[in-house]
Write a protein that holds these residues in place. Structure first.
Motif, short mmCIF file in Angstrom:
data_model
loop_
_atom_site.label_atom_id
_atom_site.label_comp_id
_atom_site.label_asym_id
_atom_site.label_seq_id
_atom_site.Cartn_x
_atom_site.Cartn_y
_atom_site.Cartn_z
N GLY A 82 0.88 -1.07 0.04
CA GLY A 82 0.05 -0.02 0.05
C GLY A 82 0.90 1.28 0.02
O GLY A 82 1.90 1.18 0.43
N GLY A 83 0.24 2.20 -0.38
CA GLY A 83 1.07 3.69 -0.41
C GLY A 83 2.25 3.74 -1.63
O GLY A 83 2.91 4.89 -1.67
N VAL A 84 1.92 2.97 -2.49
CA VAL A 84 3.08 3.03 -3.44
C VAL A 84 2.40 3.14 -4.97
O VAL A 84 3.18 3.34 -5.68
CB VAL A 84 3.97 1.90 -3.75
CG1 VAL A 84 4.87 1.74 -2.16
CG2 VAL A 84 3.31 0.50 -3.56
N ALA A 85 1.22 3.12 -5.02
CA ALA A 85 0.45 3.07 -6.45
C ALA A 85 -0.84 3.45 -6.12
O ALA A 85 -1.34 3.35 -5.08
CB ALA A 85 0.44 1.49 -6.97
N HIS A 86 -1.72 3.56 -7.37
CA HIS A 86 -3.04 4.14 -7.47
C HIS A 86 -4.10 3.13 -6.74
O HIS A 86 -5.01 3.25 -6.48
CB HIS A 86 -3.47 4.33 -8.99
CG HIS A 86 -4.20 5.36 -8.94
ND1 HIS A 86 -5.52 5.14 -9.50
CD2 HIS A 86 -4.39 6.64 -8.99
CE1 HIS A 86 -6.28 6.33 -9.74
NE2 HIS A 86 -5.46 7.34 -9.13
#
Ligand SMILES: Cc1cc2nc3c(=O)[nH]c(=O)nc-3n(C[C@H](O)[C@H](O)[C@H](O)COP(=O)(O)OP(=O)(O)OC[C@H]3O[C@@H](n4cnc5c(N)ncnc54)[C@H](O)[C@@H]3O)c2cc1C
Ligand code: SF4
Length: 282
Positions: free
Chosen positions: A263-267
């Motif tokens: 999480g927190g790294v892509a859409h």
């Protein structure tokens, strides 16, 4: 403040009809994201259809051994549900890593999936943002982008999806049940959210008249070997700079199946999985 009408839906069919009937009409559940967006003038709905009285607030065991989470069960009730805690602790951990107790008491499971990005520029009406105003440009790409995506980006948008719950649901390979004017359908979790591409203003593959009714967890919950790790700027409610949901199936000392979601790294939450037969084939 923009004027809008408010109606409370008494059944699922009429909720869908009310939203389909008016442009810019939206469902409201716990209101913890939508009301903020309305106060900031980012979201300007013409009608709010309150779905909080719909019968979507139960957690039920499925015949296939899985668990069905109603869309209106709060994040708190989901995280502390006995079955979720014992059989799907990775989900419980992920939910409890998000927001604050007060917010989790209001926030619903459906709303959690539909929450919008926390990109600073999305919230700042003085700066261009393709997600808020398609075609305006992206302020983050050449701006301050410490909290932005490193995977699946496009030239139009590098925002990330902020949910913790969705990272665990991705690892668990959950399925989302929705209903709309065209009837019922199910969406595998990995296909629920979208990458930004040329349409960063569209976050999910849900149609505007469709309502999430429930989320199904498969029977396998990885309760014996799991972790949810969230790296953030402070321990009290802050969104993930990066988070990882990791689940393993073990046969003695041997890992027979892995599920990883970031999480927190892509859409959207990004998944990687493998099992012993994959490794043997390679
Ligand atoms: C200060 C703060 C900190 C937070 N920190 C975190 C965090 O660390 N991690 C995290 O994961 N989340 C965090 N959140 C977000 C929070 O989890 C979401 O706001 C919440 O889950 C949204 O649920 P809701 O029921 O309030 O949705 P609402 O605000 O009512 O709705 C949000 C959106 O979902 C749509 N919607 C709601 N229910 C349905 C449905 N059943 N079907 C279709 N559409 C629907 C609405 O139309 C709206 O567009 C934070 C929020 C705040 C305000
Ligand atoms: S990253 Fe996406 S949400 Fe953020 S400014 Fe760019 S277009 Fe807007």
């Amino acid at each position: 403040m923009n004027s809008f009408s408010y109606t409370r839906a008494s059944d699922i069919r009429s909720a869908v009809r009310e939203v389909a009937a008016k442009r810019e009409a939206v469902f409201i559940a716990g209101g913890t994201n939508l009301i903020d967006l309305m106060k900031e003038n980012i979201s300007r709905p013409s009608r709010l259809v309150d779905i909080t009285r719909l019968p979507l607030n139960r957690i039920e065991t499925l015949q296939n051994g899985g668990l069905r989470l109603g869309a209106l069960v709060t994040n708190a009730d989901t995280a502390y549900n006995e079955q979720v805690e014992s059989r799907y602790p990775i989900l419980s951990r992920a939910i409890l890593a998000g927001a604050s107790p007060q917010l989790r008491n209001m926030a619903t499971n459906g709303g959690n999936l539909m929450q919008r990005t926390r990109c600073y520029y999305f919230y700042d009406l003085a700066t261009p943002c393709n997600k808020r105003d398609p075609g305006a440009g992206c302020s983050a790409i050449n701006g301050f982008n410490r909290i932005h995506a490193v995977l699946g980006t496009s030239e139009q948008c590098i925002a990330v999806h902020p949910s913790d719950m969705c990272v665990a649901l991705t690892a668990l390979e959950a399925v989302v049940h929705v209903t709309g004017e065209g009837g019922d359908r199910t969406i595998p979790f990995a296909e629920f959210h979208r990458l930004p591409g040329d349409t960063p203003h569209i976050d999910t593959n849900l149609s505007s008249d469709e309502i999430i009714t429930s989320i199904d967890l498969p029977a396998k919950g990885f309760a014996d070997h799991y972790a949810y790790l969230k790296v953030r700027d402070r321990t009290s409610y802050a969104f993930a700079l990066v988070s990882v949901a990791a689940a393993l199936e073990m046969d003695g000392e041997t890992i027979t199946e892995t599920r990883l979601a970031l999480g927190g790294v892509a859409h959207k939450a990004v998944a990687q999985s493998g099992c012993r037969s994959d490794a043997e084939r390679d």
